[in-house]
Design a protein around this motif. Sequence first.
Motif, mmCIF file in Angstrom:
data_model
loop_
_atom_site.group_PDB
_atom_site.id
_atom_site.type_symbol
_atom_site.label_atom_id
_atom_site.label_comp_id
_atom_site.label_asym_id
_atom_site.label_seq_id
_atom_site.Cartn_x
_atom_site.Cartn_y
_atom_site.Cartn_z
ATOM 1 N N PRO A 1 0.771 -1.196 0.222
ATOM 2 C CA PRO A 1 0.021 -0.117 -0.032
ATOM 3 C C PRO A 1 0.864 1.277 0.047
ATOM 4 N N LEU A 2 0.653 2.261 -0.831
ATOM 5 C CA LEU A 2 1.088 3.554 -1.009
ATOM 6 C C LEU A 2 0.367 4.808 -0.320
ATOM 7 N N ARG A 3 1.028 5.374 0.838
ATOM 8 C CA ARG A 3 0.160 6.241 1.349
ATOM 9 C C ARG A 3 0.498 7.764 1.256
ATOM 10 N N ALA A 4 -0.227 8.440 1.482
ATOM 11 C CA ALA A 4 0.151 9.997 1.375
ATOM 12 C C ALA A 4 0.577 10.612 2.497
ATOM 13 N N GLY A 5 0.614 11.810 2.763
ATOM 14 C CA GLY A 5 1.365 12.548 3.840
ATOM 15 C C GLY A 5 0.336 12.568 4.854
ATOM 16 N N ASN A 6 -1.151 12.621 4.456
ATOM 17 C CA ASN A 6 -2.554 12.432 5.331
ATOM 18 C C ASN A 6 -2.707 10.807 5.924
ATOM 19 N N VAL B 1 -4.451 5.609 1.966
ATOM 20 C CA VAL B 1 -3.629 4.888 0.906
ATOM 21 C C VAL B 1 -4.353 5.198 -0.329
ATOM 22 N N TYR B 2 -3.456 5.638 -1.451
ATOM 23 C CA TYR B 2 -4.058 6.116 -2.690
ATOM 24 C C TYR B 2 -3.640 5.231 -3.695
ATOM 25 N N ALA B 3 -2.737 4.221 -3.684
ATOM 26 C CA ALA B 3 -2.354 3.236 -4.557
ATOM 27 C C ALA B 3 -1.977 2.085 -4.062
ATOM 28 N N VAL B 4 -1.812 0.761 -4.751
ATOM 29 C CA VAL B 4 -1.134 -0.323 -4.232
ATOM 30 C C VAL B 4 -0.134 -0.681 -5.463
ATOM 31 N N ALA B 5 0.821 -1.160 -5.017
ATOM 32 C CA ALA B 5 1.998 -1.361 -5.809
ATOM 33 C C ALA B 5 2.321 -3.022 -5.627
ATOM 34 N N VAL C 1 -3.985 2.782 -9.110
ATOM 35 C CA VAL C 1 -4.707 4.114 -7.989
ATOM 36 C C VAL C 1 -5.979 3.335 -7.561
ATOM 37 N N GLU C 2 -5.942 3.755 -6.330
ATOM 38 C CA GLU C 2 -7.249 3.289 -5.701
ATOM 39 C C GLU C 2 -8.129 4.432 -5.081
#
Length: 370
Positions: free
Chosen positions: A132-137, A140-144, A178-179
Amino acid sequence: MKKILALLMAGVFAIGLMPGTASADSAVTRIKDISKVQGVRANQLMGYGLVVGLDGTGDGNKSTETIQSIVNMLKSFGVSINQSTLKAKNVAAVVVTATLPPFVREGDNIDVTVSSIGDAKSIQGGTLLQTPLRAGNGNVYAVAQGAVSTGGFMAGRGSNTATKNFPTVGTTPNGAIVERSVEADIGTDGNISLSLSQPDFTTATRVAQAINSQFGSVAKAANPGRIDISVPAYYRNNVVAFIANIEELAVMPDNSAKIVVNERTGTIVMGGDVSVDEVAITQGGLSIKVQKNKNANQPDPFSYGTTIVTRNTDVQVKEDKASTIVLPATANVSDIVGALNAVGATPRDTISILQAIKASGALHAELQIM
């Protein structure tokens, strides 16, 4: 001292063997190339994951974070394992980073970068597990997930190894899905703003004037870096077309007089608005060369003398003829470069001369040393 200073001046390019000087007047360009719409931005994503399938080049048993990550992953699949017996040489702990472009939607693919954080020798040929890829907040906005391509390699074992590039960093093209999208509401309230790449009072005013000449009194330069625009009523339902038309408008940006100097390479870049007051410049050089020679003095034949070695010191002093030039008060960048070339100044000589002119107060430009 007689070297050629490469020039880039008034649209004429002269290419030499050494770094040179460049100058050019501001050219007419599109608003699109000097500004961007506020609110249209990318977002950085980051995640922690594992790369598996390595050929003994993964993290060692001293990388406790890798061991713990493997144990936790296997537990999620209902597999229990003794942590002390686990070997991690085929697995590497990695940090996965990506940039989420604006206006992407759920299901779109983006590239990811995979970087080892343990003591893995190489992640070449490995496969990134679902990360899981997370932003600063924290969301999770995407999964690689996918195969890792390093563009390098490490061959051999032990001390007999050969390495090319950086095999501990790789990429997975289109490896993330992109999730969650990030919506940018542009012009929904009837207003948009442009941000200039190089804030400048004159450029901001010219951009506002160019927009107003095309669409009426809808733009105002709020500050040197921002232009506020009211979307005309007939464009309220088609803001994209309105922004596209603004981006194609031509404007002449203004730049402050500046000279950028890179002392490491001897590169000098001058703006076209650089000017100087009347100033005299003397350029010359003093060269001192000291040589030590050994001479052997042989005795006469059939004598009882011995060979004696003497040391002779030869000092040579050479002073080049100094050259003096006088620049009038109307001098511009062409006059400066032409005059310095006339006295045979090298790029490094020119840097020193420019610094001296600036210190004297005769140079009307910002001198930036890199």
